[in-house]
Design an enzyme around this catalytic site. Structure first.
Site, PDB file in Angstrom:
ATOM      1  N   HIS A  66       0.280  -1.326  -0.232  1.00  0.00           N
ATOM      2  CA  HIS A  66      -0.144  -0.080   0.226  1.00  0.00           C
ATOM      3  C   HIS A  66       0.574   1.196  -0.071  1.00  0.00           C
ATOM      4  O   HIS A  66       1.666   1.094   1.058  1.00  0.00           O
ATOM      5  CB  HIS A  66      -0.731   0.253   1.342  1.00  0.00           C
ATOM      6  CG  HIS A  66      -1.502  -0.751   1.414  1.00  0.00           C
ATOM      7  ND1 HIS A  66      -3.149  -1.323   0.225  1.00  0.00           N
ATOM      8  CD2 HIS A  66      -1.963  -2.423   2.032  1.00  0.00           C
ATOM      9  CE1 HIS A  66      -3.794  -1.921   0.796  1.00  0.00           C
ATOM     10  NE2 HIS A  66      -2.447  -2.977   1.372  1.00  0.00           N
ATOM     11  N   HIS A 183      -9.021 -10.434  -0.961  1.00  0.00           N
ATOM     12  CA  HIS A 183      -9.324 -10.794   0.220  1.00  0.00           C
ATOM     13  C   HIS A 183     -10.001 -11.333   0.600  1.00  0.00           C
ATOM     14  O   HIS A 183     -11.151 -10.852   0.092  1.00  0.00           O
ATOM     15  CB  HIS A 183      -9.725  -9.016   0.342  1.00  0.00           C
ATOM     16  CG  HIS A 183      -9.081  -8.572   1.720  1.00  0.00           C
ATOM     17  ND1 HIS A 183      -8.058  -7.516   2.231  1.00  0.00           N
ATOM     18  CD2 HIS A 183      -9.992  -8.685   3.012  1.00  0.00           C
ATOM     19  CE1 HIS A 183      -8.438  -7.432   3.830  1.00  0.00           C
ATOM     20  NE2 HIS A 183      -9.754  -8.141   4.431  1.00  0.00           N
ATOM     21  N   ASP A 309       2.307  -7.057   2.280  1.00  0.00           N
ATOM     22  CA  ASP A 309       1.079  -6.633   2.573  1.00  0.00           C
ATOM     23  C   ASP A 309       1.277  -5.254   3.614  1.00  0.00           C
ATOM     24  O   ASP A 309       0.829  -4.336   4.565  1.00  0.00           O
ATOM     25  CB  ASP A 309      -0.121  -7.017   3.840  1.00  0.00           C
ATOM     26  CG  ASP A 309      -1.102  -6.847   3.803  1.00  0.00           C
ATOM     27  OD1 ASP A 309      -1.634  -5.727   2.609  1.00  0.00           O
ATOM     28  OD2 ASP A 309      -1.556  -7.209   4.382  1.00  0.00           O
ATOM     29  N   HIS A 313       0.557   3.038   8.233  1.00  0.00           N
ATOM     30  CA  HIS A 313      -0.205   4.211   9.213  1.00  0.00           C
ATOM     31  C   HIS A 313       0.689   5.014  10.191  1.00  0.00           C
ATOM     32  O   HIS A 313       1.606   4.343  10.631  1.00  0.00           O
ATOM     33  CB  HIS A 313      -1.719   3.076  10.552  1.00  0.00           C
ATOM     34  CG  HIS A 313      -2.361   2.455   9.169  1.00  0.00           C
ATOM     35  ND1 HIS A 313      -2.847   2.653   8.645  1.00  0.00           N
ATOM     36  CD2 HIS A 313      -2.646   0.804   9.013  1.00  0.00           C
ATOM     37  CE1 HIS A 313      -3.990   2.151   8.128  1.00  0.00           C
ATOM     38  NE2 HIS A 313      -3.769   1.221   8.677  1.00  0.00           N
TER      39      HIS A 313
HETATM   40  O1  DOR Z   1      -4.200  -5.138   7.435  1.00  0.00           O
HETATM   41  C1  DOR Z   1      -4.186  -4.456   7.202  1.00  0.00           C
HETATM   42  N1  DOR Z   1      -4.319  -3.289   6.335  1.00  0.00           N
HETATM   43  N2  DOR Z   1      -4.985  -5.371   6.036  1.00  0.00           N
HETATM   44  C2  DOR Z   1      -5.523  -4.999   4.308  1.00  0.00           C
HETATM   45  O2  DOR Z   1      -5.695  -6.186   3.874  1.00  0.00           O
HETATM   46  C3  DOR Z   1      -6.082  -3.950   4.596  1.00  0.00           C
HETATM   47  C4  DOR Z   1      -4.180  -2.896   4.872  1.00  0.00           C
HETATM   48  C5  DOR Z   1      -4.609  -1.569   4.716  1.00  0.00           C
HETATM   49  O3  DOR Z   1      -4.829  -0.485   3.678  1.00  0.00           O
HETATM   50  O4  DOR Z   1      -4.242  -0.608   5.674  1.00  0.00           O
END
Ligand code: DOR
Length: 431
Positions: A66, A183, A309, A313
């Site tokens: 991401h 997913h 993954d 954040h």
């Molecule tokens: O823990 C996760 N965070 N799992 C996901 O599938 C999405 C991801 C996110 O975009 O923060």
């Protein structure tokens, strides 16, 4: 020009595993030859990298990250995400569409590719959405996404709840030769669960998410792949049930592949006893029994790929009560040493590990990467498997710090990350 000397070259696609030198010119791999051997190249002006004691492998590919741009640049940008990738030894990443706006159209895909060309130091492959706005109501324009450069479609972060719509999505994606990355979570069973359902959730009093929430949707995606003939890739596998379902489906020849992430073979739900939100991830960390099954699945090639993954954040989303914290772990700068533990533990051979981080993701995404063949792009990772270091999140290149591995003593790091013949990172994570 580059000459990489004296390393153990592992190129699973071409069956190579021997000490060789590698000659790079104009961004391409020109030749591989035995160290002491004769060669015909004029090396004048070439940079010489001594790779003795190191592994020289195709540039690592992370097919699940991401990058948060556009829209959540306070967590990560394409530039910082690419720098984190390079620090972790990755030369290519595929980025998920849960940005703002969602990557469900040509304009967003083109924007990502444009930003990556201007500010990204590694190759970026956008993944388009399955449904418009990730809302699970209408299909996204997949032909347009494909044309703009998307390599797969996914509603990652969310399950496409409506099975009829998912069937149509697979039929549609198949027309454009796009794999569907799934997913897998039954949202009703997940409810407001915050961690794995089991002894630990009972003991500490957090609402649990049963394994069945994942297993049910994995079984559905396998059935829909059989029905439609679409290539399906199961994202972030975390349960024993998923591994069993995928193993059985593969044995029947279903067109399904799967990935897991380092946290699912390194950590179990017992870590949650600390209530540290850095362990909160989606799907959740599972039981020790599940962790063993994930390792078995990797060993038996039921799980084809290791992907991070990488989910950045900020502290705004993590320094809050567990129930309210966002799910996700930054993975790009810790994946390699954690994955190398699988070799030390005897779960995987080095060749098999490299395959899961190069050839397999390249094949699934249909990208011309993952090999060191003559004439190929010189995307190369030079790994020192025995370099010891301590994970220090304050030194991450990523904008975010949400790693549960801070302070861990680890072994193995990328010494050089090389993209199209250019050294984009030297020294590399961790420490
Ligand atoms: O823990 C996760 N965070 N799992 C996901 O599938 C999405 C991801 C996110 O975009 O923060």
């Amino acid at each position: 020009m580059l000459l990489i000397r004296g390393g153990r070259v592992i190129d699973p696609q071409n069956g190579v595993d021997e000490q060789l030198s590698l000659f790079v010119k104009d961004g391409k791999i020109v030749d591989l030859f035995p160290d002491a051997g004769q060669h015909k190249h004029n090396l004048a002006g070439a940079r010489i990298i001594n790779a003795e004691g190191c592994l020289v492998v195709p540039g690592l590919i992370d097919m699940h990250v991401h990058l948060r741009e556009p829209g959540h640049e306070y967590k990560e940008t394409i530039e910082t995400g690419c720098r984190a990738a390079a620090a972790g030894g990755f030369t290519s990443v595929a980025c998920m569409p849960n940005t703002s706006p969602v990557n469900d159209n040509q304009a967003v895909t083109e924007y990502i590719l444009d930003r990556a060309a201007k500010s990204g130091c590694v190759n970026v492959y956008p993944v388009g959405a399955i449904t418009a706005g990730l809302k699970g109501e209408f299909l996204a324009p997949m032909g347009e996404l494909r044309e703009a450069g998307a390599v797969a479609v996914s509603d990652d972060g969310k399950t496409v709840k409506n099975s009829e719509l998912m069937r149509r999505a697979m039929e549609y994606a198949k027309n454009f030769s796009l794999p569907v990355i799934c997913h897998c979570e039954d949202t009703d069973l997940v409810g407001n669960g915050a961690m794995n359902e089991g002894c630990t959730s009972m003991r500490i009093g957090l609402k649990g998410i049963p394994n069945a929430a994942e297993d049910i949707i994995v079984a559905r995606e396998v059935s829909l792949s059989e029905l439609t003939g679409c290539r399906v890739h199961i994202a972030h596998v975390s349960t024993k049930g998923s591994v069993d379902i995928i193993r059985e489906a593969k044995s029947r020849g279903v067109n399904v592949t799967a990935e897991t992430a380092p946290h699912y073979f390194t950590l179990s739900d017992e870590s949650l006893e600390t209530f540290d939100t850095h362990f909160k991830v989606n799907p959740p960390l599972r039981s020790a029994r599940d962790v063993q099954s994930i390792k078995k699945g990797l060993k038996e090639n039921v799980i084809d790929v290791i992907a991070t993954d990488h989910a950045p954040h900020s502290s705004l989303e993590k320094d809050v009560e567990f129930d309210y914290a966002a799910s996700g772990i930054v993975g790009l700068e810790t994946a390699l040493p954690l994955a190398l533990r699988l070799v030390t533990e005897g779960v995987l051979t080095m060749r098999s590990l490299i395959e899961k981080c190069t050839v397999h993701p390249a094949q699934i995404l249909g990208i011309p990467k993952g090999t060191l063949g003559r004439g190929c792009d010189a995307d190369i990772t030079i790994i020192d498997p025995s370099a010891a270091g301590r994970v220090d999140v304050s030194r991450f290149k990523s904008k975010s710090r949400n790693s549960p591995f801070n302070g861990w003593e680890v072994e193995g790091r990328a010494r050089y990350t090389i993209v199209k013949g250019r050294v984009v990172e030297e020294g590399c994570a961790p420490g």
